[in-house]
Design an enzyme around this catalytic site. Structure first.
Site, short mmCIF file in Angstrom:
data_model
loop_
_atom_site.label_atom_id
_atom_site.label_comp_id
_atom_site.label_asym_id
_atom_site.label_seq_id
_atom_site.Cartn_x
_atom_site.Cartn_y
_atom_site.Cartn_z
N GLY A 1 0.80 -1.23 0.00
CA GLY A 1 0.00 0.00 0.00
C GLY A 1 0.82 1.26 0.00
CB SER A 2 3.03 2.76 -1.31
OG SER A 2 3.04 1.63 -2.15
#
Length: 233
Positions: free
Chosen positions: A190-191
């Site tokens: 997640g980013s």
């Protein structure tokens, strides 16, 4: 037979070796904890399959033409704005066009070069782990910035760790040449990836649009068309 082969090939996508330790840990946990309570085995087996899916590295077909800027990440176009780039990139402290691509935990996290050229700078900056979808994540979160010289201009690419992400992996070095669509790193769990372009660059995507790393055209450095409008439907 060709169609069957293609279907099988798409199903069994290669997995990055960086994911092997996480896959092994998840599977070991499933076996050990499942020994004590069977339902846990099935739950953790699903988690193991998701980890395999997360670290997938599919082949992509990259459009090639002078001036095209290709998405460096799978995800949603979350922001398009003129902002001053992070100081560690060594670029002039003047506004540049920033296109942000937000990746959730179901997107492929292998990042690809948006343009071809020479990598003139790589700068890692430790920081916080705020929600990568927030604008302030560009300044406060852990991040890794690349500057690529192409066609006489500087293009910035910043990998930003998010709320869940805790590790940015980089596979390139300063001074190397890089091709459009070439894999240069990944971010675990997640980013976001920001692309910085010269102000006035023609944008070819809209906020909310889904982007595919190595395939979706974000902008055209040589474009002269009027800005496009995008309507949700």
């Amino acid at each position: 037979m060709t169609d069957i082969y293609e279907s099988i090939r798409r199903l069994f996508v290669p997995i990055r070796r960086e994911g092997y330790p996480f896959i092994a840990i998840a599977f070991a946990a499933a076996v050990i904890l499942g020994f004590f309570w069977t339902p846990l085995f099935w739950v953790l087996l699903i988690v193991t399959l998701w980890v395999c899916y997360f670290f997938r590295d599919p082949q992509r077909v990259t459009p090639v033409r002078d001036g095209l800027v290709i998405s460096p990440a799978d995800g949603r176009i979350s922001m398009i704005a003129d902002v001053v780039p992070p100081t560690e990139m060594g670029l002039p402290e003047l506004p540049m066009l920033r296109i942000s691509v937000f990746m959730n935990v179901f997107d492929c996290h292998v990042n690809r070069a948006p343009v071809d050229g020479r990598i003139t700078r790589i700068a890692y900056t430790p920081g916080l782990f705020l929600n990568a979808d927030l604008d302030k994540a560009s300044e406060h979160n852990e991040r890794n910035a690349l500057v690529i010289e192409t066609e006489g201009v500087s293009v910035g690419v910043v990998q930003i760790a998010g709320l869940v992400a805790r590790r940015i992996v980089d596979w390139v070095k300063e001074g190397e040449s890089i091709a459009t669509g070439q894999r240069f790193g990944l971010i675990r769990f997640g980013s976001r990836v920001d692309v910085y372009l010269p102000t006035g660059t023609q944008v070819l995507v809209g906020v909310g649009q889904k982007a595919v790393a190595g395939e979706t055209v974000l902008a055209d450095l040589r474009g002269t068309e009027a800005p496009r409008m995008y309507l949700a439907s």
